[in-house]
Each structure stands twice: as structure tokens, then as C-alpha cells.
Design an enzyme around this catalytic site. Structure first.
Site, PDB file in Angstrom:
ATOM      1  N   CYS A   1       1.261  16.537 -10.524  1.00 33.69           N
ATOM      2  CA  CYS A   1       0.933  15.326  -9.747  1.00 33.69           C
ATOM      3  C   CYS A   1      -0.057  14.411 -10.483  1.00 33.69           C
ATOM      4  CB  CYS A   1       0.472  15.719  -8.352  1.00 33.69           C
ATOM      5  SG  CYS A   1       0.745  14.387  -7.171  1.00 33.69           S
TER       6      CYS A   1
ATOM      7  N   HIS B   1       3.201  20.583  -5.376  1.00 36.42           N
ATOM      8  CA  HIS B   1       2.108  21.534  -5.185  1.00 36.42           C
ATOM      9  C   HIS B   1       2.719  22.752  -4.497  1.00 36.42           C
ATOM     10  CE1 HIS B   1      -0.536  18.188  -6.101  1.00 36.42           C
ATOM     11  NE2 HIS B   1       0.052  17.473  -5.161  1.00 36.42           N
TER      12      HIS B   1
HETATM   13  N1  GLN Z   1      -3.467   9.988  -6.909  1.00 35.93           N
HETATM   14  C1  GLN Z   1      -2.111  10.231  -7.273  1.00 35.93           C
HETATM   15  C2  GLN Z   1      -1.070   9.574  -6.366  1.00 35.93           C
HETATM   16  O1  GLN Z   1      -1.310   9.374  -5.194  1.00 35.93           O
HETATM   17  C3  GLN Z   1      -1.884  11.729  -7.360  1.00 35.93           C
HETATM   18  C4  GLN Z   1      -1.926  12.441  -6.042  1.00 35.93           C
HETATM   19  C5  GLN Z   1      -1.859  13.934  -6.209  1.00 35.93           C
HETATM   20  O2  GLN Z   1      -2.293  14.479  -7.190  1.00 35.93           O
HETATM   21  N2  GLN Z   1      -1.335  14.641  -5.216  1.00 35.93           N
HETATM   22  O3  GLN Z   1      -0.013   9.250  -6.834  1.00 35.93           O
END
Ligand code: GLN
Length: 241
Positions: free
Chosen positions: A93, A194
Site C-alpha cells: 500500500c 493488508h
Molecule cells: N496513504 C495512501 C493512500 O491512501 C496509502 C494508504 C495505505 O497504506 N493503506 O493511498
């Protein structure tokens, strides 16, 4: 004596809020099951990344933390050195976006430079992608495998010519609702789920280890993990948006 294999968990204080630390626990445990001697090194900003790791793990994080992380990693340079010597970078992510060419955060259209380890570019998508995700991954030796996880990202990622998708999306958004999920180039893997994703998908965990050790690890039959996978698959299908 068992071969020492170092797993490096990068910046928990910045990239630790989605529980992706579990990927490190899974890799260490599976290394031990495979007869290796795992060592887990947790590195925080300000401390240099070790040049001795076999796998470097980056997790998800909030927008502001993600910017701090990319700046610290650029200053450190250790991930580039790691990739140059054949170590694996497995990034989830925010981590995935960080290892790409550039990303934007929030309503800010200004692109922030990534590490350029993957030929991908992230910009804000039309809606935040939140929910269970189910993809098909080709697997280590070409046999198809389900990957399940939970996605939660506002950034949508597009692949350039020198990255190929990790998997095809069955349920969820993935990279940018184009049917692809994640990206791979050499020993660098980026992905959105995740879960932690390597806990839910042990074949992917062993693929990461095999890539790092330049070997194919034998299957480890674990009926309880098969049952976990079966349950997650049912749950993802049930929650299909
Ligand atoms: N901040 C990033 C987004 O919203 C990653 C979010 C995350 O790591 N879950 O795209």
C-alpha cells in the site's frame, strides 16, 4: 548450522498502522519451519538500513507519514543498494506507492517523487478503495493461486512498461480498477492488500523467501492455514461489493 536470513522491517513508526508488521512475523516463522535461522531487524527513520538483509518489508501508512518515509528512504539509499545486490523488497500500500516513480496525497495534485524501484505512478482515484479484495496470482511455478486481503487506499496506481501486474482482480479495486493488482519488477514486489497479506497467503510468503534465497522452497502442509484460506475466500465472496 542453519543459514542466517535477515528480514528488515522498515519504519514501523511511519508505516505500521495497518498491521503489515505481521508480514515480518510470517516470514520469520516460515523461515524457521524451512530450517533457516531468521533474524528480524526493525529500522526506524534516522537509523541506517542494514546492507545485510535478504527481504525488506514496507507497510501501509497515512499520507503524511508516507511523505516522511519516502524522504528518509531517499536520504538513506539502502533500498537501492539492497535491490542492486538481489535482495527482495516487498511493499504494501503506502509502501508500494513509495517504491514507485511518484505519488500524490490528499487533494494535493503535486507529485511527490518515489524511489523509482517500480515503474508505477500513483494519483488520487475517484473513490477511496476500501474493502475485501480477491485476486488471482500466477504463483511461483505458474499455477494459479487466490490472494485475499483488505484494501484501503485513496491512491490509484498505473503501471509503466517495465512493471508487470502481480495479479488479476476478481473482487475489489486493486491498482486502479483496471483489473490488475500490484506490480513486480525483478525482486521488487508492490501490492495493495493488508491482512497481513503474507499471513493470509502463505504461497506468496514462500515465493518472497524463494526469490530472496534464489531457491524454490518445498511446500509446507499446514491444514490450519488451508482452513484459514477457505474461510477468508468465503468471507470475501460474501462481502463482494
Ligand atoms: N496513504 C495512501 C493512500 O491512501 C496509502 C494508504 C495505505 O497504506 N493503506 O493511498
Amino acid at each position: 548450522m542453519a543459514e542466517r536470513v535477515e528480514i528488515v522491517l522498515v519504519y514501523q513508526s511511519l508505516l505500521g498502522i495497518y498491521g503489515d508488521r505481521g508480514n515480518a512475523t510470517v516470514l520469520a516463522k516460515r523461515l524457521a519451519w524451512h530450517g533457516y535461522d531468521p533474524v528480524l531487524t526493525v529500522v526506524e527513520p534516522g537509523d541506517p538500513l542494514p546492507d545485510t538483509g535478504s527481504v525488506y518489508l514496507l507497510g501501509g501508512g497515512e499520507d503524511s507519514a508516507q511523505i516522511s518515509a519516502v524522504r528518509a528512504l531517499q536520504a538513506d539509499g539502502g533500498l537501492h543498494r539492497a535491490v542492486d545486490r538481489g535482495a527482495v523488497v516487498f511493499a504494501v500500500c503506502a509502501g508500494y506507492q513509495i517504491v514507485g516513480r511518484s505519488f500524490t496525497v490528499g487533494d494535493n495534485e503535486e507529485a511527490i517523487e518515489g524511489l523509482g524501484l517500480l515503474d508505477v505512478t500513483t494519483t488520487r482515484g475517484p473513490v477511496r478503495a476500501v474493502g475485501e479484495i480477491l485476486t488471482r496470482w500466477e504463483g511461483h511455478d505458474g499455477d494459479e493461486q487466490w490472494i485475499t486481503g483488505f484494501e484501503n487506499h485513496g491512491g490509484y496506481t498505473r503501471l509503466g512498461p517495465s512493471a508487470r501486474p502481480l495479479a488479476r482482480v476478481e473482487i475489489g479495486v486493486g491498482n486502479c480498477n483496471d483489473g490488475t493488482e500490484g506490480a513486480v519488477a525483478g525482486t521488487v514486489i508492490g501490492t495493495y492488500p493488508h491482512g497481513p497479506v503474507l499471513a493470509r497467503n502463505p504461497a506468496l510468503a514462500d515465493h518472497v523467501l524463494g526469490l530472496a534465497l534464489d531457491t524454490t522452497l518445498p511446500p509446507l502442509p499446514r491444514p490450519e492455514l488451508d482452513e484459514l484460506r477457505r474461510q477468508r475466500l468465503v468471507a470475501v465472496r460474501r462481502s463482494a461489493r
